[in-house]
Design an enzyme around this catalytic site. Structure first.
Site, PDB file in Angstrom:
ATOM      1  CE  LYS A 122      -1.656   1.673   3.967  1.00  0.00           C
ATOM      2  NZ  LYS A 122      -1.337   3.059   4.323  1.00  0.00           N
ATOM      3  CG  ASN A 123       2.297   2.721   3.538  1.00  0.00           C
ATOM      4  OD1 ASN A 123       1.151   3.108   3.286  1.00  0.00           O
ATOM      5  ND2 ASN A 123       2.693   2.421   4.755  1.00  0.00           N
ATOM      6  CB  CYS A 165      -4.836  10.657  11.017  1.00  0.00           C
ATOM      7  SG  CYS A 165      -3.333   9.794  11.445  1.00  0.00           S
ATOM      8  NE  ARG A 223       0.928  10.661   9.997  1.00  0.00           N
ATOM      9  CZ  ARG A 223       0.398   9.609   9.351  1.00  0.00           C
ATOM     10  NH1 ARG A 223      -0.764   9.123   9.755  1.00  0.00           N
ATOM     11  NH2 ARG A 223       0.979   9.056   8.326  1.00  0.00           N
ATOM     12  CG  ASP A 263       3.275   1.415   9.538  1.00  0.00           C
ATOM     13  OD1 ASP A 263       3.529   1.629   8.345  1.00  0.00           O
ATOM     14  OD2 ASP A 263       3.021   2.316  10.359  1.00  0.00           O
ATOM     15  NE  ARG A 281      -6.776   4.809   5.431  1.00  0.00           N
ATOM     16  CZ  ARG A 281      -5.718   4.976   6.260  1.00  0.00           C
ATOM     17  NH1 ARG A 281      -5.852   4.827   7.551  1.00  0.00           N
ATOM     18  NH2 ARG A 281      -4.542   5.291   5.763  1.00  0.00           N
TER      19      ARG A 281
HETATM   20  C1  EPZ Z   1       4.501   6.852   6.257  1.00  0.00           C
HETATM   21  O1  EPZ Z   1       3.777   7.958   6.805  1.00  0.00           O
HETATM   22  C2  EPZ Z   1       3.493   5.704   6.152  1.00  0.00           C
HETATM   23  N1  EPZ Z   1       2.387   6.111   5.318  1.00  0.00           N
HETATM   24  C3  EPZ Z   1       2.973   5.348   7.547  1.00  0.00           C
HETATM   25  O2  EPZ Z   1       2.139   4.192   7.429  1.00  0.00           O
HETATM   26  C4  EPZ Z   1       4.136   4.976   8.438  1.00  0.00           C
HETATM   27  O3  EPZ Z   1       3.676   4.745   9.746  1.00  0.00           O
HETATM   28  C5  EPZ Z   1       5.166   6.128   8.463  1.00  0.00           C
HETATM   29  O4  EPZ Z   1       5.588   6.457   7.128  1.00  0.00           O
HETATM   30  C6  EPZ Z   1       6.401   5.763   9.258  1.00  0.00           C
HETATM   31  O5  EPZ Z   1       6.983   4.609   8.795  1.00  0.00           O
HETATM   32  C7  EPZ Z   1       2.540   6.089   3.962  1.00  0.00           C
HETATM   33  O6  EPZ Z   1       3.573   5.791   3.412  1.00  0.00           O
HETATM   34  C8  EPZ Z   1       1.337   6.466   3.171  1.00  0.00           C
HETATM   35  P1  EPZ Z   1       6.655  10.189   8.440  1.00  0.00           P
HETATM   36  P2  EPZ Z   1       4.404   9.437   6.801  1.00  0.00           P
HETATM   37  O7  EPZ Z   1       6.620  11.444   7.651  1.00  0.00           O
HETATM   38  O8  EPZ Z   1       5.182   9.634   5.583  1.00  0.00           O
HETATM   39  C9  EPZ Z   1       6.842  13.462  11.845  1.00  0.00           C
HETATM   40  C10 EPZ Z   1       0.263   2.823   7.803  1.00  0.00           C
HETATM   41  O9  EPZ Z   1      -0.133   2.279   8.854  1.00  0.00           O
HETATM   42  N2  EPZ Z   1       6.901  14.482  10.759  1.00  0.00           N
HETATM   43  O10 EPZ Z   1       7.862   9.334   8.351  1.00  0.00           O
HETATM   44  O11 EPZ Z   1       3.341  10.376   7.113  1.00  0.00           O
HETATM   45  C11 EPZ Z   1       5.454  12.823  11.948  1.00  0.00           C
HETATM   46  O12 EPZ Z   1       4.552  13.607  12.649  1.00  0.00           O
HETATM   47  C12 EPZ Z   1       0.761   4.277   7.831  1.00  0.00           C
HETATM   48  O13 EPZ Z   1       0.304   2.260   6.710  1.00  0.00           O
HETATM   49  C13 EPZ Z   1       7.126  15.799  11.101  1.00  0.00           C
HETATM   50  O14 EPZ Z   1       7.289  16.113  12.281  1.00  0.00           O
HETATM   51  O15 EPZ Z   1       5.381   9.292   8.074  1.00  0.00           O
HETATM   52  C14 EPZ Z   1       5.751  11.510  12.622  1.00  0.00           C
HETATM   53  O16 EPZ Z   1       5.766  11.676  14.007  1.00  0.00           O
HETATM   54  C15 EPZ Z   1       0.506   4.949   9.122  1.00  0.00           C
HETATM   55  N3  EPZ Z   1       7.140  16.740  10.107  1.00  0.00           N
HETATM   56  C16 EPZ Z   1       7.138  11.175  12.087  1.00  0.00           C
HETATM   57  O17 EPZ Z   1       7.688  12.366  11.534  1.00  0.00           O
HETATM   58  C17 EPZ Z   1       6.947  16.412   8.794  1.00  0.00           C
HETATM   59  O18 EPZ Z   1       6.961  17.290   7.936  1.00  0.00           O
HETATM   60  C18 EPZ Z   1       7.125  10.102  11.011  1.00  0.00           C
HETATM   61  O19 EPZ Z   1       6.322  10.543   9.970  1.00  0.00           O
HETATM   62  C19 EPZ Z   1       6.732  15.065   8.464  1.00  0.00           C
HETATM   63  C20 EPZ Z   1       6.708  14.117   9.466  1.00  0.00           C
END
Ligand code: EPZ
Length: 458
Positions: free
Chosen positions: A44-45, A138, A143, A331, A423
């Site tokens: 998915k991701n 969410c 996020r 995850d 999802r």
């Molecule tokens: C991706 O989300 C995945 N989603 C998530 O999977 C997964 O949990 C996550 O990476 C971590 O592995 C998709 O790929 C669609 P991040 P993403 O940006 O890209 C902070 C699932 O269950 N952050 O690495 O949104 C953020 O708040 C989903 O399939 C900032 O602070 O994750 C979080 O605490 C859930 N500022 C941390 O980084 C930013 O600009 C990790 O987020 C961006 C992120």
């Protein structure tokens, strides 16, 4: 009804169902051994961001191994709203972004799919302008997207917020981003993917430092390279991209879903069942396989891409701290917590990636688990037995973890919150029923309380 309608209907149906009284539930009768083989779907991701990446290409692309999920339907809706032609044929999507006509992504869809924010990088790189609603938080956390925006500004974009819309554009007539150096304060998966895509069509070289190393980031880089992009170092913490004027069409297959595979491995471990699953890429699951071994369950490879679960006598307590890849994936945190509820001793699980991803604790305790929360850590004292109960999945992985717990629980578990589960898991009931699990999806309106106050189907 043509196949494009099909893609769109999936997500519309999901929206209608999730809010209505008759939202379906899954009933699970636990304590049954599983046996047989489970097929793992595409990731998915990876599919979500690769679909966003098709916007970079001024020719058509064929993307294979795309799972049939609500989120994929929503990403296809976003592309269609931007003027991209999307046609689905089984697990293959033909995407033609040659005549993309809009730079504004619709709020109605972005508000339901955070990942649609990934279109901002490709739109800006391809059209020099992008208007994408701020995705908002969410269930698992706020996020924020500041790292995405700061990185795009480092590539020369002007970015400002306008009534909840992130408005980005490249000043000047040429409208082309300029390569630059970007250091990410946190190895965010989304920010790395957004900036890597934006840099593929920029002028000159871009270096992303402290980049995310997740397998999905590498898969996206391989997809972009298949279209002619010049990318080095994806999968490491430093990625270098040399921009090119345009990208060409390609036919690309998505990697298997390591989180779906991991979830099925936990289903095998918690029911002590020697099931097998494929295809997997073992190195994508290193932390999962290592923690399963610590918990007393071995994973044996049969050939390159097929794994077999070898259950242990006992479930052993473990310690887990979620981290960016190659650390332990957030995850998989909830699914492992399900396993530790039945371990011989105390386990500790600490969530460091998302600030609100422990809501499943209360639901496990409803099933008779013994879990105490302190800050972002859960201390799980193993119990001899879980008992079936009505529970609610509060997010995608929490729902999957409660389903896994239901497979090991005494009696019947009724799982609510399927709009989360759908999802990210394709045909999960059918896949588990095929290896002997007893579960079924029923509309909640058909449930009434029996003598033990347990809902029964009428
Ligand atoms: C991706 O989300 C995945 N989603 C998530 O999977 C997964 O949990 C996550 O990476 C971590 O592995 C998709 O790929 C669609 P991040 P993403 O940006 O890209 C902070 C699932 O269950 N952050 O690495 O949104 C953020 O708040 C989903 O399939 C900032 O602070 O994750 C979080 O605490 C859930 N500022 C941390 O980084 C930013 O600009 C990790 O987020 C961006 C992120």
């Amino acid at each position: 009804m043509n196949s494009e309608d099909n893609v769109i209907n999936t997500s519309l149906q999901a929206d209608k169902l999730s809010s209505s009284e008759s939202a379906p539930v899954i009933e699970i009768w636990g304590k049954r051994p599983l046996s047989g083989h489970i097929s793992v779907s595409g990731a998915k991701n990876s599919a979500l961001v690769v679909l966003a990446g098709t916007i970079l290409c001024s020719q058509d692309c064929r993307i294979r191994n795309i799972p049939n999920l609500v989120d994929i339907g929503r990403m296809a809706d976003v592309l269609t709203a931007l003027g991209v032609k999307v046609t689905r044929n089984g697990d293959t999507l033909d995407v033609d972004a040659s005549s993309i006509s809009h730079s504004r992504a619709p709020y109605e869809i972005v508000s339901k799919l955070r990942a649609s924010f990934f279109v901002i990088g490709p739109l800006l790189a391809r059209l020099g302008v992008a208007r994408v609603p701020l995705p908002g938080g969410c269930a698992i956390g706020a996020r924020p997207v500041a790292l995405h925006i700061r990185g795009l500004q480092a590539l020369g974009a002007e970015v400002h917020m306008d009534h909840g819309i992130v408005h980005a554009y490249v000043p000047g007539t040429r409208g082309r981003l300029k390569g630059g150096k970007i250091y990410l304060d946190y190895p965010s998966v989304g920010a790395t993917e957004t900036l890597m895509m934006a840099a593929t069509l920029a002028e000159g070289e871009t270096v992303i430092e402290n980049a995310a190393q997740e397998p999905e980031v590498l898969d996206l880089a391989n997809f972009c390279r298949a279209m002619g992009a010049r990318i080095r170092g994806a999968g490491t913490n430093t990625i270098t991209i040399v921009g090119v004027p345009s990208l060409h069409s390609t036919d690309y297959g998505i990697i298997p879903d390591r989180i779906e595979a991991g979830t099925f491995m936990l289903a095998g471990a918690i029911t002590k069942s020697p099931i097998s699953l494929s295809p997997i890429i073992p190195e994508h699951l290193t932390p999962i396989i290592a923690k399963l071994a610590e918990a007393g369950t071995r994973v044996e490879m049969e050939g390159h891409s097929r794994a077999r679960i070898v259950p242990g006598e006992k479930l052993l307590p473990i310690e887990i701290e979620t981290r960016p890849h190659p650390g332990f994936p957030t995850d998989m945190q909830a699914q492992f917590m399900a396993l530790t509820t039945l371990a011989n001793g105390d386990s500790v699980i600490t969530e460091t990636v998302f600030e609100n991803r422990l809501q499943h604790v209360a639901e496990f305790n409803r099933m008779g688990a013994n879990i105490r929360l302190t800050g972002n850590s859960a201390v799980i004292r193993g119990v001899p037995q879980l008992s079936g109960a009505p529970v609610t999945g509060t997010d995608l992985r929490a729902a999957a973890a409660l389903l896994v717990a239901g497979l090991a629980a005494e009696g019947k578990t009724t799982l609510h919150g399927l709009h989360h589960l759908d999802r990210g898991y394709e045909n999960i009931e059918a896949k588990l029923s095929a290896v002997g699990a007893r579960l079924r999806r029923v509309p909640s309106s058909s449930l009434v309380a029996d003598s033990a106050n347990q809902p029964v189907v009428v």
